[in-house]
Design a protein around this motif. Structure first.
Motif, mmCIF file in Angstrom:
data_model
loop_
_atom_site.group_PDB
_atom_site.id
_atom_site.type_symbol
_atom_site.label_atom_id
_atom_site.label_comp_id
_atom_site.label_asym_id
_atom_site.label_seq_id
_atom_site.Cartn_x
_atom_site.Cartn_y
_atom_site.Cartn_z
ATOM 1 N N SER A 2 -31.714 -12.907 -10.651
ATOM 2 C CA SER A 2 -32.651 -11.619 -10.349
ATOM 3 C C SER A 2 -34.142 -12.036 -10.497
ATOM 4 O O SER A 2 -34.339 -12.873 -11.340
ATOM 5 N N ALA A 3 -34.823 -11.565 -9.469
ATOM 6 C CA ALA A 3 -36.174 -11.851 -9.455
ATOM 7 C C ALA A 3 -36.681 -11.303 -10.640
ATOM 8 O O ALA A 3 -36.536 -10.514 -11.444
ATOM 9 N N ASP A 4 -38.343 -11.737 -10.648
ATOM 10 C CA ASP A 4 -38.746 -11.324 -12.008
ATOM 11 C C ASP A 4 -39.179 -9.739 -11.915
ATOM 12 O O ASP A 4 -39.337 -9.094 -10.615
ATOM 13 N N LEU A 5 -39.181 -9.070 -13.188
ATOM 14 C CA LEU A 5 -39.415 -7.615 -12.882
ATOM 15 C C LEU A 5 -40.709 -7.167 -12.169
ATOM 16 O O LEU A 5 -40.770 -6.179 -11.656
ATOM 17 N N ALA A 130 -29.691 3.682 -9.746
ATOM 18 C CA ALA A 130 -31.118 3.456 -9.936
ATOM 19 C C ALA A 130 -31.857 4.619 -10.245
ATOM 20 O O ALA A 130 -32.851 4.544 -10.930
ATOM 21 N N VAL A 131 -31.476 5.509 -9.575
ATOM 22 C CA VAL A 131 -32.170 6.951 -9.557
ATOM 23 C C VAL A 131 -31.786 7.512 -11.071
ATOM 24 O O VAL A 131 -32.980 7.935 -11.630
ATOM 25 N N ALA A 132 -30.824 7.148 -11.761
ATOM 26 C CA ALA A 132 -30.524 7.501 -13.224
ATOM 27 C C ALA A 132 -31.419 6.503 -13.922
ATOM 28 O O ALA A 132 -32.286 7.029 -15.065
ATOM 29 N N ILE A 133 -31.579 5.490 -13.616
ATOM 30 C CA ILE A 133 -32.524 4.520 -14.534
ATOM 31 C C ILE A 133 -33.852 4.690 -14.365
ATOM 32 O O ILE A 133 -34.669 4.967 -15.605
ATOM 33 N N LEU A 134 -34.376 5.223 -13.098
ATOM 34 C CA LEU A 134 -35.852 5.625 -13.144
ATOM 35 C C LEU A 134 -36.063 6.837 -13.711
ATOM 36 O O LEU A 134 -36.995 7.006 -14.295
ATOM 37 N N PHE B 116 -41.144 -0.071 -18.403
ATOM 38 C CA PHE B 116 -39.625 -0.608 -18.242
ATOM 39 C C PHE B 116 -39.400 -1.939 -19.221
ATOM 40 O O PHE B 116 -38.308 -2.687 -19.074
ATOM 41 N N ALA B 117 -40.032 -2.096 -20.074
ATOM 42 C CA ALA B 117 -39.951 -3.017 -21.216
ATOM 43 C C ALA B 117 -38.319 -2.773 -21.823
ATOM 44 O O ALA B 117 -38.251 -1.453 -22.071
ATOM 45 N N ASP B 123 -29.544 -3.390 -15.466
ATOM 46 C CA ASP B 123 -30.130 -2.435 -14.910
ATOM 47 C C ASP B 123 -31.331 -2.748 -13.891
ATOM 48 O O ASP B 123 -31.829 -2.480 -12.686
ATOM 49 N N VAL B 124 -31.955 -3.939 -14.303
ATOM 50 C CA VAL B 124 -33.062 -4.646 -13.618
ATOM 51 C C VAL B 124 -32.389 -5.051 -12.302
ATOM 52 O O VAL B 124 -33.002 -4.713 -11.295
ATOM 53 N N GLU B 125 -31.229 -5.759 -12.534
ATOM 54 C CA GLU B 125 -30.320 -5.989 -11.215
ATOM 55 C C GLU B 125 -30.068 -4.838 -10.224
ATOM 56 O O GLU B 125 -30.145 -4.907 -9.094
ATOM 57 N N THR B 126 -29.881 -3.704 -10.871
ATOM 58 C CA THR B 126 -29.451 -2.373 -10.064
ATOM 59 C C THR B 126 -30.950 -2.172 -9.493
ATOM 60 O O THR B 126 -30.786 -1.735 -8.050
ATOM 61 N N LEU B 127 -32.020 -2.156 -10.096
ATOM 62 C CA LEU B 127 -32.970 -1.695 -9.454
ATOM 63 C C LEU B 127 -33.449 -2.646 -8.219
ATOM 64 O O LEU B 127 -33.747 -2.260 -7.164
ATOM 65 N N GLU B 128 -33.091 -3.834 -8.610
ATOM 66 C CA GLU B 128 -33.482 -4.831 -7.368
ATOM 67 C C GLU B 128 -32.654 -4.473 -6.359
ATOM 68 O O GLU B 128 -33.295 -4.501 -4.982
ATOM 69 N N ARG B 129 -31.466 -4.361 -6.448
ATOM 70 C CA ARG B 129 -30.419 -4.118 -5.215
ATOM 71 C C ARG B 129 -30.879 -2.825 -4.566
ATOM 72 O O ARG B 129 -30.809 -2.654 -3.310
#
Lengths: 159, 159
Positions: A2-5, A130-134, B116-117, B123-129
């Motif tokens: 995973s890339a950096d946040l 992703a929508v849920a997370i956001l 997002f801390a 979840d980070v990975e989900t966002l990335e994808r």
DNA sequence: CTATATACATAGCCAAGCTATACATCCACA
DNA sequence: TGTGGATGTATAGCTTGGCTATGTATATAG
């Protein structure tokens, strides 16, 4: 890997802006994002005072006043005065507002659908998560954002 | 099981609008989303003519003219005239523009980071994808964007 | 009973979006 | 070789959404 946040967040905001333009052009004529956003906040909180609405919507109080004016003019919200405090006006959505919001969402989704046609089921699920997370993060930020202590009521899970 | 794509898209746009406000307030003073969006399109395409830029940015041509004016004034892009066609102006980013864009992204990401801390790695990975998926769709839509003039009707491959 | 704090409204500015239209240039064709 | 229509940008003028600064009415503290 995973890339950096940091990078992800930058990309997220960038792609959001672009998607916003796509959505705006896809849903021709039906525009007023700020109004929909405001309505949507109201819907998830129930009746609140104008100042709270401004905080939750992340806009200044005068901006909220303007938006509320537009929404009242359209019959999508109602203002009632607080019997306990003549200064405050309580804002609440109307059935018409809810209907309009639902209609907009439907129309918008229909307009965007072609862009997402043929998306693999896995990708659809990724978007959903992703929508849920956001939404979770945004609403968490709203909870900590309101300088009106009274707003601390655990925000209803908006849907 | 996954909700209907309609619903997801509606939610996506909604949460996007809210996130946009959060980002706007987090990155105080550093605002001008439209400029960044324009710069970012330019960066991914290289030098193009103004009309193309408008189409790709999903804004009208006059709006593009305005934005370009602002970007030129800041030294973030350059206009050169096409030797083969005196009507067109070719728009290209400058190193200063690229630096400014990078700085904005960094600053914005830093401002959003607290929200997002503590996000789980999954979840980070989900966002990335999700970001990757969205970017792919948006750019696909740009490729088939209206050649000019009327609304962009996405040429559906699978309806 | 006054003074300060609070909740909202008003004024006035700017950016970003739009449509309609003007202007300049290119190109096809007689 | 003009000339009329197409094409690329610019200009004009409007609307909305955002802001800060400030005004006004009500509440509350001393």
């Amino acid at each position: 890997m995973s890339a950096d946040l940091h990078v992800i967040l930058g990309d997220l905001v960038s792609v959001n802006h672009r998607l916003t333009r796509v959505a705006a052009r896809a849903a021709r004529g039906t525009e007023s994002p700020a109004l929909w956003r405001t309505l949507s906040v109201l819907r998830s909180t129930g009746p609140i005072r104008l100042g709270e609405l401004a905080d939750l919507s992340r806009v200044s109080q005068p901006t909220a006043t303007k938006l509320v004016g537009g929404l009242v003019a359209r019959g999508w919200i109602e203002r009632t005065s607080d019997p306990d405090d003549a200064r405050v006006s309580l804002i609440a959505g109307t059935p018409a507002g809810e209907a309009a919001l639902a209609a907009w969402r439907t129309e918008l989704a229909a307009a965007l659908l072609p862009y997402f046609a043929g998306l693999p089921a896995g990708d659809v699920e990724t978007l959903e998560r992703a929508v849920a997370i956001l939404r979770d993060r945004v609403e968490a930020s709203e909870r900590t954002a309101a300088p009106h202590g009274l707003a601390a009521e655990p925000t209803v899970s908006a849907r």
